[in-house]
Scaffold this motif. Structure first.
Motif, short mmCIF file in Angstrom:
data_model
loop_
_atom_site.label_atom_id
_atom_site.label_comp_id
_atom_site.label_asym_id
_atom_site.label_seq_id
_atom_site.Cartn_x
_atom_site.Cartn_y
_atom_site.Cartn_z
N GLN A 59 11.82 -5.44 5.27
CA GLN A 59 11.58 -4.01 5.04
C GLN A 59 10.52 -3.73 3.96
O GLN A 59 9.86 -2.71 4.00
CB GLN A 59 12.89 -3.32 4.69
N TRP A 60 10.36 -4.67 3.03
CA TRP A 60 9.50 -4.38 1.88
C TRP A 60 8.02 -4.37 2.20
O TRP A 60 7.23 -3.77 1.48
CB TRP A 60 9.78 -5.35 0.74
N ARG A 61 7.62 -5.04 3.28
CA ARG A 61 6.19 -5.05 3.57
C ARG A 61 5.74 -3.73 4.18
O ARG A 61 4.56 -3.45 4.30
CB ARG A 61 5.81 -6.21 4.47
N ARG A 62 6.73 -2.93 4.58
CA ARG A 62 6.35 -1.64 5.15
C ARG A 62 6.17 -0.56 4.08
O ARG A 62 6.03 0.61 4.40
CB ARG A 62 7.36 -1.23 6.21
N VAL A 63 6.21 -0.97 2.84
CA VAL A 63 5.88 -0.04 1.76
C VAL A 63 4.37 -0.01 1.63
O VAL A 63 3.74 -1.03 1.32
CB VAL A 63 6.49 -0.52 0.41
N PHE A 64 3.78 1.11 1.94
CA PHE A 64 2.32 1.17 1.87
C PHE A 64 1.85 1.96 0.65
O PHE A 64 2.45 2.98 0.32
CB PHE A 64 1.75 1.81 3.15
N PRO A 65 0.81 1.45 0.02
CA PRO A 65 0.27 2.18 -1.13
C PRO A 65 -0.28 3.54 -0.68
O PRO A 65 -0.80 3.65 0.42
CB PRO A 65 -0.86 1.30 -1.63
N LYS A 66 -0.16 4.52 -1.52
CA LYS A 66 -0.61 5.86 -1.14
C LYS A 66 -2.12 6.01 -1.24
O LYS A 66 -2.73 6.78 -0.52
CB LYS A 66 0.07 6.91 -2.04
N THR A 67 -2.71 5.27 -2.16
CA THR A 67 -4.17 5.36 -2.30
C THR A 67 -4.81 4.01 -1.98
O THR A 67 -4.19 2.96 -2.13
CB THR A 67 -4.56 5.75 -3.74
N ASN A 68 -6.04 4.05 -1.51
CA ASN A 68 -6.80 2.84 -1.17
C ASN A 68 -6.04 1.92 -0.21
O ASN A 68 -6.10 0.69 -0.34
CB ASN A 68 -7.16 2.04 -2.43
N ALA A 69 -5.36 2.50 0.77
CA ALA A 69 -4.52 1.70 1.67
C ALA A 69 -5.32 0.60 2.37
O ALA A 69 -4.85 -0.53 2.49
CB ALA A 69 -3.85 2.61 2.69
N THR A 70 -6.52 0.91 2.81
CA THR A 70 -7.34 -0.08 3.53
C THR A 70 -7.67 -1.26 2.62
O THR A 70 -7.55 -2.41 3.02
CB THR A 70 -8.65 0.57 4.03
N PHE A 71 -8.07 -0.94 1.42
CA PHE A 71 -8.40 -1.97 0.44
C PHE A 71 -7.22 -2.91 0.21
O PHE A 71 -7.35 -4.13 0.26
CB PHE A 71 -8.81 -1.30 -0.88
N TRP A 72 -6.04 -2.35 -0.02
CA TRP A 72 -4.86 -3.17 -0.30
C TRP A 72 -4.42 -3.96 0.92
O TRP A 72 -4.02 -5.12 0.80
CB TRP A 72 -3.71 -2.31 -0.83
N ASN A 73 -4.50 -3.33 2.09
CA ASN A 73 -4.10 -4.06 3.30
C ASN A 73 -5.02 -5.23 3.56
O ASN A 73 -4.57 -6.29 3.98
CB ASN A 73 -4.05 -3.12 4.51
N ASP A 74 -6.29 -5.04 3.29
CA ASP A 74 -7.26 -6.12 3.44
C ASP A 74 -6.92 -7.27 2.50
O ASP A 74 -6.92 -8.43 2.89
CB ASP A 74 -8.66 -5.56 3.16
N LYS A 75 -6.61 -6.93 1.28
CA LYS A 75 -6.22 -7.94 0.28
C LYS A 75 -4.98 -8.70 0.72
O LYS A 75 -4.88 -9.92 0.58
CB LYS A 75 -5.94 -7.27 -1.06
#
Ligand code: ZN
Length: 120
Positions: A59-75
């Motif tokens: 369940q924890w990986r479905r926590v998405f950052p509110k800002t810069n989501a693309t940047f963090w997902n890429d990382k």
């Protein structure tokens, strides 16, 4: 930030291992991925991974950052690729690899059983 040493889950796993009589080295920089916990004698390593950063199927990986989501997902995607590569390299070098996930610390008995069976 992503590959930080001595995180809370890591310390919890180390305490659990100590309590069960295991002795080990920490953060072996000479091995691929700088494994968190290292048993040189038996050539086994343990990575303690945060569920968010290493994209665990929980369940924890479905926590998405509110800002810069693309940047963090890429990382995070790069982190997962690097994890796989490190695991492959370690296997090629004859090392056993166990990944312990942050969320597993919620059921201490199950985790302890998994650690003991991996190390025996
Ligand atoms: Zn998880």
């Amino acid at each position: 930030l992503i590959k930080s040493a001595n995180t809370k889950p890591e310390i919890a796993v180390r305490s659990m291992l100590h309590a069960n009589g295991y002795r080990f080295r920490l953060h072996a920089a000479d091995l691929p991925g700088t494994p968190d916990i290292v048993f040189r004698g038996t050539r086994k390593v343990i990575f303690v991974n945060g569920c968010f950063w290493h994209s665990h199927e929980c369940q924890w990986r479905r926590v998405f950052p509110k800002t810069n989501a693309t940047f963090w997902n890429d990382k995070r995607m790069k982190t997962v690729e690097r994890d796989k590569l490190n695991e492959r390299r370690l296997s090629q070098l004859g090392w056993g690899v166990l990944t312990v996930w942050e969320c597993e610390l919620r059921s201490a008995e199950l985790l302890r059983d998994r650690l003991v069976s991996y190390l025996s």
